[in-house]
Design a protein around this motif. Structure first.
Motif, short mmCIF file in Angstrom:
data_model
loop_
_atom_site.label_atom_id
_atom_site.label_comp_id
_atom_site.label_asym_id
_atom_site.label_seq_id
_atom_site.Cartn_x
_atom_site.Cartn_y
_atom_site.Cartn_z
N GLY A 72 -43.33 -39.09 -6.57
CA GLY A 72 -43.40 -37.79 -5.87
C GLY A 72 -42.02 -37.52 -5.58
N PHE A 73 -41.33 -38.40 -5.09
CA PHE A 73 -39.58 -38.43 -4.46
C PHE A 73 -38.64 -38.69 -5.74
N LYS A 74 -37.67 -37.49 -6.20
CA LYS A 74 -36.61 -37.93 -6.65
C LYS A 74 -35.72 -38.86 -6.21
N LYS A 75 -34.99 -39.28 -6.80
CA LYS A 75 -33.98 -40.21 -6.84
C LYS A 75 -32.80 -40.29 -5.17
N ASP A 76 -32.54 -38.28 -5.42
CA ASP A 76 -31.47 -38.24 -4.75
C ASP A 76 -32.91 -37.67 -3.00
N GLU A 77 -34.05 -38.47 -3.16
CA GLU A 77 -34.37 -38.02 -1.65
C GLU A 77 -34.44 -38.75 -0.79
N ILE A 78 -34.43 -40.20 -1.98
CA ILE A 78 -34.15 -41.90 -1.12
C ILE A 78 -33.28 -42.24 -0.36
N GLU A 83 -41.28 -53.81 -3.48
CA GLU A 83 -41.75 -52.97 -4.48
C GLU A 83 -42.17 -51.57 -3.68
N ILE A 84 -41.72 -50.72 -3.56
CA ILE A 84 -42.28 -49.94 -2.39
C ILE A 84 -42.66 -48.72 -3.56
N ASN A 128 -51.05 -41.45 10.95
CA ASN A 128 -49.99 -40.53 8.94
C ASN A 128 -50.30 -41.69 7.84
N VAL A 129 -51.33 -42.09 8.62
CA VAL A 129 -50.98 -43.54 7.37
C VAL A 129 -51.05 -43.49 5.99
N LYS A 130 -51.50 -42.86 6.01
CA LYS A 130 -51.56 -41.98 4.19
C LYS A 130 -50.31 -41.96 3.51
N ASN A 131 -49.18 -41.92 5.15
CA ASN A 131 -48.08 -41.19 3.61
C ASN A 131 -46.92 -42.76 4.11
N LEU A 132 -47.46 -43.47 4.25
CA LEU A 132 -46.88 -44.90 4.47
C LEU A 132 -45.66 -45.32 3.29
N MET A 133 -45.39 -45.58 4.13
CA MET A 133 -44.98 -46.97 2.17
C MET A 133 -45.07 -47.89 2.54
N LYS A 134 -45.78 -47.98 0.78
CA LYS A 134 -46.84 -49.26 0.39
C LYS A 134 -45.83 -50.14 0.01
N THR A 135 -45.42 -50.83 0.32
CA THR A 135 -44.86 -52.32 0.35
C THR A 135 -44.85 -53.64 -0.49
N ASP A 136 -44.96 -53.73 -1.42
CA ASP A 136 -45.34 -55.66 -2.38
C ASP A 136 -43.60 -56.17 -1.72
N VAL A 137 -43.99 -57.47 -1.56
CA VAL A 137 -42.95 -57.99 -1.26
C VAL A 137 -43.76 -59.53 -1.77
N LYS A 138 -42.51 -60.11 -3.11
CA LYS A 138 -43.05 -61.16 -3.74
C LYS A 138 -42.01 -62.23 -3.17
N GLU A 161 -38.50 -46.02 -10.64
CA GLU A 161 -38.43 -45.49 -11.35
C GLU A 161 -39.93 -45.72 -11.64
N ASN A 162 -40.53 -43.84 -11.88
CA ASN A 162 -41.90 -44.32 -12.06
C ASN A 162 -42.33 -44.26 -10.83
N GLY A 163 -42.14 -43.76 -10.18
CA GLY A 163 -42.44 -43.40 -7.99
C GLY A 163 -42.50 -45.09 -7.34
N ILE A 164 -42.16 -45.39 -8.07
CA ILE A 164 -41.47 -47.02 -7.26
C ILE A 164 -40.14 -47.53 -7.34
N LEU A 165 -39.99 -47.76 -5.35
CA LEU A 165 -38.20 -48.20 -5.61
C LEU A 165 -38.17 -50.12 -6.11
N ALA A 166 -38.10 -50.42 -6.44
CA ALA A 166 -37.93 -51.92 -6.08
C ALA A 166 -36.19 -52.41 -6.56
N PHE A 167 -35.99 -53.82 -5.22
CA PHE A 167 -34.67 -54.46 -5.45
C PHE A 167 -35.60 -55.27 -5.36
N ARG A 168 -34.34 -56.39 -5.54
CA ARG A 168 -34.00 -57.87 -5.16
C ARG A 168 -33.31 -58.34 -3.87
#
Length: 150
Positions: A59-65, A54-55, A35-45, A123-130
């Motif tokens: 295709g997900f809605k905010k209430d599905e996360i 940033e993950i 299921n590598v294609k389903n892995l959450m692609k993540t960037d950490v800076k 926003e725009n399919g990307i979950l971002a936090f610090r």
């Protein structure tokens, strides 16, 4: 007489199958499974004071996360289900390739991170936090002298 379409959906799926190439191990499959294609692609800076995460969750809605912080570990989960019998105005779906299921990913962020430190945005399919870095306490160095005997 109807001509067969040369533009098949799987036209290039097995294109190079008959050629002899050296066998390389599929590293992604070995690490992540099928299921590598389903892995959450993540960037950490990293900055001087924090980590910016940033993950990709297209295709997900905010209430599905969901995000959970527990014992220094931050877990991001996303779940989506698709109705198999769903129909549109023209009829039933013949093929559905969009992801349906659940996935999660955990990160150790440290015991110093509190829920109020995390302000996620989706926003725009990307979950971002610090995430704040742990403040290093200044160590006061005092000279240590060794007494000489004799």
């Amino acid at each position: 007489m109807m001509m067969p379409s040369i533009f098949r959906e799987d036209l290039f799926d097995n294109f190079m199958q008959d050629f002899a190439f050296p066998s390389f191990p599929n590293i992604d499959k070995a690490l992540y499974g099928t299921n590598v294609k389903n892995l959450m692609k993540t960037d950490v800076k990293e900055t001087d004071t924090e980590y910016v995460v940033e993950i990709d969750l297209p295709g997900f809605k905010k209430d599905e996360i969901q995000i959970q912080l527990r014992n220094g570990s931050l877990t991001v989960s996303a779940a989506k289900s698709l109705d198999k019998d769903e129909k549109n105005q023209e009829g039933a779906y013949i093929r559905r390739e969009r992801f349906a299921g659940s996935m999660s990913r955990s990160f150790y962020v440290g015991e110093h991170v509190k829920e109020e430190d995390i302000h996620p945005r989706y926003e725009n399919g990307i979950l971002a936090f610090r995430l704040p870095k742990e403040e290093k306490k200044a160590v006061e160095e005092k000279p240590h002298y060794i007494s000489i005997e004799g």
